[in-house]
Design a protein around this motif. Structure first.
Motif, PDB file in Angstrom:
ATOM      1  N   ALA A 127      36.762  42.127  44.984  1.00 36.06           N
ATOM      2  CA  ALA A 127      37.086  42.871  46.485  1.00 36.06           C
ATOM      3  C   ALA A 127      36.019  42.334  47.812  1.00 36.06           C
ATOM      4  O   ALA A 127      36.276  42.790  48.614  1.00 36.06           O
ATOM      5  CB  ALA A 127      36.139  43.835  45.497  1.00 36.06           C
ATOM      6  N   GLN A 128      35.045  41.542  47.225  1.00 33.50           N
ATOM      7  CA  GLN A 128      34.523  40.729  49.113  1.00 33.50           C
ATOM      8  C   GLN A 128      35.414  40.324  50.240  1.00 33.50           C
ATOM      9  O   GLN A 128      34.947  39.966  51.112  1.00 33.50           O
ATOM     10  CB  GLN A 128      33.410  40.030  48.363  1.00 33.50           C
ATOM     11  CG  GLN A 128      32.042  40.813  47.771  1.00 33.50           C
ATOM     12  CD  GLN A 128      31.588  41.569  48.354  1.00 33.50           C
ATOM     13  OE1 GLN A 128      30.994  41.611  49.557  1.00 33.50           O
ATOM     14  NE2 GLN A 128      31.587  43.022  48.069  1.00 33.50           N
ATOM     15  N   GLU A 153      43.378  46.061  51.159  1.00 32.43           N
ATOM     16  CA  GLU A 153      43.740  47.236  50.662  1.00 32.43           C
ATOM     17  C   GLU A 153      43.692  46.869  49.209  1.00 32.43           C
ATOM     18  O   GLU A 153      43.239  47.161  47.768  1.00 32.43           O
ATOM     19  CB  GLU A 153      45.119  48.349  50.565  1.00 32.43           C
ATOM     20  CG  GLU A 153      44.475  48.677  51.907  1.00 32.43           C
ATOM     21  CD  GLU A 153      46.568  49.467  52.063  1.00 32.43           C
ATOM     22  OE1 GLU A 153      47.064  49.647  51.006  1.00 32.43           O
ATOM     23  OE2 GLU A 153      46.672  50.269  53.333  1.00 32.43           O
ATOM     24  N   TYR A 154      44.368  45.364  48.877  1.00 32.47           N
ATOM     25  CA  TYR A 154      43.979  44.437  47.981  1.00 32.47           C
ATOM     26  C   TYR A 154      42.451  44.234  47.699  1.00 32.47           C
ATOM     27  O   TYR A 154      41.741  44.256  46.100  1.00 32.47           O
ATOM     28  CB  TYR A 154      44.747  43.333  47.574  1.00 32.47           C
ATOM     29  CG  TYR A 154      46.094  43.121  48.029  1.00 32.47           C
ATOM     30  CD1 TYR A 154      46.658  43.903  47.600  1.00 32.47           C
ATOM     31  CD2 TYR A 154      46.487  41.548  48.380  1.00 32.47           C
ATOM     32  CE1 TYR A 154      48.086  44.101  47.832  1.00 32.47           C
ATOM     33  CE2 TYR A 154      48.473  41.804  47.459  1.00 32.47           C
ATOM     34  CZ  TYR A 154      48.693  42.743  48.266  1.00 32.47           C
ATOM     35  OH  TYR A 154      49.924  43.200  47.723  1.00 32.47           O
ATOM     36  N   ASP A 156      40.438  44.822  43.716  1.00 35.86           N
ATOM     37  CA  ASP A 156      40.573  44.895  43.331  1.00 35.86           C
ATOM     38  C   ASP A 156      39.458  44.750  42.541  1.00 35.86           C
ATOM     39  O   ASP A 156      38.700  44.660  41.623  1.00 35.86           O
ATOM     40  CB  ASP A 156      39.897  42.969  43.573  1.00 35.86           C
ATOM     41  CG  ASP A 156      40.786  42.395  43.643  1.00 35.86           C
ATOM     42  OD1 ASP A 156      42.645  42.626  43.036  1.00 35.86           O
ATOM     43  OD2 ASP A 156      40.975  41.275  44.759  1.00 35.86           O
ATOM     44  N   TRP A 157      38.185  45.907  43.382  1.00 33.58           N
ATOM     45  CA  TRP A 157      36.856  46.629  43.012  1.00 33.58           C
ATOM     46  C   TRP A 157      37.002  47.500  41.796  1.00 33.58           C
ATOM     47  O   TRP A 157      36.075  47.581  41.387  1.00 33.58           O
ATOM     48  CB  TRP A 157      36.313  47.499  44.235  1.00 33.58           C
ATOM     49  CG  TRP A 157      35.038  47.835  44.294  1.00 33.58           C
ATOM     50  CD1 TRP A 157      34.208  47.584  44.064  1.00 33.58           C
ATOM     51  CD2 TRP A 157      34.914  49.355  43.352  1.00 33.58           C
ATOM     52  NE1 TRP A 157      32.734  48.402  44.201  1.00 33.58           N
ATOM     53  CE2 TRP A 157      33.117  49.211  43.890  1.00 33.58           C
ATOM     54  CE3 TRP A 157      36.127  49.942  43.390  1.00 33.58           C
ATOM     55  CZ2 TRP A 157      33.313  50.663  43.123  1.00 33.58           C
ATOM     56  CZ3 TRP A 157      35.416  51.564  43.357  1.00 33.58           C
ATOM     57  CH2 TRP A 157      33.359  51.774  43.060  1.00 33.58           C
ATOM     58  N   ASP A 204      32.356  41.596  31.257  1.00 42.67           N
ATOM     59  CA  ASP A 204      31.782  40.992  32.300  1.00 42.67           C
ATOM     60  C   ASP A 204      31.970  39.905  32.956  1.00 42.67           C
ATOM     61  O   ASP A 204      32.136  39.355  33.975  1.00 42.67           O
ATOM     62  CB  ASP A 204      29.921  40.852  31.635  1.00 42.67           C
ATOM     63  CG  ASP A 204      29.051  41.680  31.269  1.00 42.67           C
ATOM     64  OD1 ASP A 204      29.710  42.927  31.475  1.00 42.67           O
ATOM     65  OD2 ASP A 204      28.415  41.704  30.720  1.00 42.67           O
ATOM     66  N   ASP A 205      33.001  39.493  32.323  1.00 41.62           N
ATOM     67  CA  ASP A 205      33.594  38.194  33.133  1.00 41.62           C
ATOM     68  C   ASP A 205      34.504  38.578  33.972  1.00 41.62           C
ATOM     69  O   ASP A 205      34.314  38.212  35.404  1.00 41.62           O
ATOM     70  CB  ASP A 205      34.579  36.741  32.785  1.00 41.62           C
ATOM     71  CG  ASP A 205      33.463  36.303  31.647  1.00 41.62           C
ATOM     72  OD1 ASP A 205      31.967  36.389  31.932  1.00 41.62           O
ATOM     73  OD2 ASP A 205      34.084  35.626  30.547  1.00 41.62           O
ATOM     74  N   LEU A 206      35.675  39.827  33.957  1.00 44.64           N
ATOM     75  CA  LEU A 206      36.640  39.954  34.161  1.00 44.64           C
ATOM     76  C   LEU A 206      35.919  40.741  35.386  1.00 44.64           C
ATOM     77  O   LEU A 206      36.621  40.590  36.974  1.00 44.64           O
ATOM     78  CB  LEU A 206      37.593  41.323  33.588  1.00 44.64           C
ATOM     79  CG  LEU A 206      38.980  40.307  33.184  1.00 44.64           C
ATOM     80  CD1 LEU A 206      39.196  40.926  32.554  1.00 44.64           C
ATOM     81  CD2 LEU A 206      39.367  39.131  34.524  1.00 44.64           C
TER      82      LEU A 206
END
Length: 287
Positions: A47-48, A19-20, A24-25, A37-39
């Protein structure tokens, strides 16, 4: 720091990891819109992290301790590694990267196979008693939210028509107009929300992904009142009383070839038409 949450640090590490990773995605998409873009890159990488708890041999997401999978492993066991669930119910939770997850599994046919396995699995569980786990079809648990997107995952296989019989079974068997008419805990309206969305003919597998995956509508016509005075109408043309399979789709009178509706198209207003048949046109569905 470690790329995953290990069982020695927290309860429900598998559920939290998955779920995290989705959260994150979502953060990454917001960062992209904001122009950071950095974040965006940072949170897309996070997210991976679901891949760090995937076990290739069993094709399940499993708990790790000190970077090693916790043994022994029983996918039917309800334990502290999953929240109100077991490994079966969290096996299918990668809404942010379905294509990447499919590659881990071995492709679209492999995803279809584990979905078939889900609905044909033994309904018994081992381990803790968990009152939130109700509404079983195999190891699918409609009474708890982690399962709610699963029928629509067939849309990401080579046989998306398999989604409709499962959706019909859920609509017919998991809801009644009696005091105990919901198959599980309403939890802020989610049990009803699944029904309302599915009754209109679609459901968002990835709620922040900008698309609504198609099932089949229950009503002849539904009108959605939208901002700025716009209206989105869903019409249904059924070739028979028990027709549930999309035979053709139209958006504003034009042929529509996707098995999803874009959020932008929906909120732009217009008319979407389902033509439903009693048997699946497998060639149409696959395309």
């Amino acid at each position: 720091q470690y790329g995953l949450l290990m069982s020695e640090f927290t309860n429900s590490p598998v559920s939290k990891n998955l779920e995290y990773a989705y959260d994150d995605w979502c953060i990454a998409q917001f960062a992209k819109i904001a122009g950071n873009d950095d974040l965006y890159k940072h949170y897309m990488e996070r997210a991976q992290s679901y891949k760090n708890i995937y076990e290739e041999k069993t094709k399940f997401f499993r708990a790790k301790s000190n970077y090693s999978f916790v043994e022994p492993f029983d996918p039917y066991e309800v334990n502290s590694y999953y929240t109100e669930a077991n490994a079966w119910q969290y096996r299918y939770y990668v809404p942010q990267d379905i294509e990447g997850w499919k590659k881990l599994l071995g492709g679209s046919d492999a995803l279809e196979q584990i979905l078939d396995n889900l609905y044909n699995a033994n309904t018994e569980t081992t381990g803790h008693e968990q009152s939130d786990m109700t509404g079983f079809i195999g190891q699918y648990v409609h009474g708890n939210e982690p399962s709610h997107h699963m029928a629509y995952l067939y849309n990401y296989t080579n046989n998306p028509w398999k989604a409709q019989p499962v959706i019909k079974k859920l609509v017919d068997e998991m809801y009644t107009n009696k005091p105990d008419g919901l198959a599980g805990n309403e939890d802020c309206g989610q049990m009803s929300a699944w029904y309302v969305l599915s009754a209109m003919g679609f459901y968002p597998v990835n709620p922040c992904g900008g698309i609504y995956d198609l099932g089949y509508p229950l009503f002849k016509s539904v009108k959605m009142s939208l901002p700025l005075g716009k209206v989105f109408t869903i019409n249904t043309d059924k070739k028979s009383a028990d027709a549930i399979y999309p035979a053709s789709l139209k958006m504003n009178g034009r042929a529509y070839n996707n098995n999803y509706i874009n959020h932008k198209d929906l909120f732009g207003g217009g008319t979407f038409t389902f033509t439903l048949a009693g048997v699946p046109d497998k060639k149409f569905s696959a395309s």
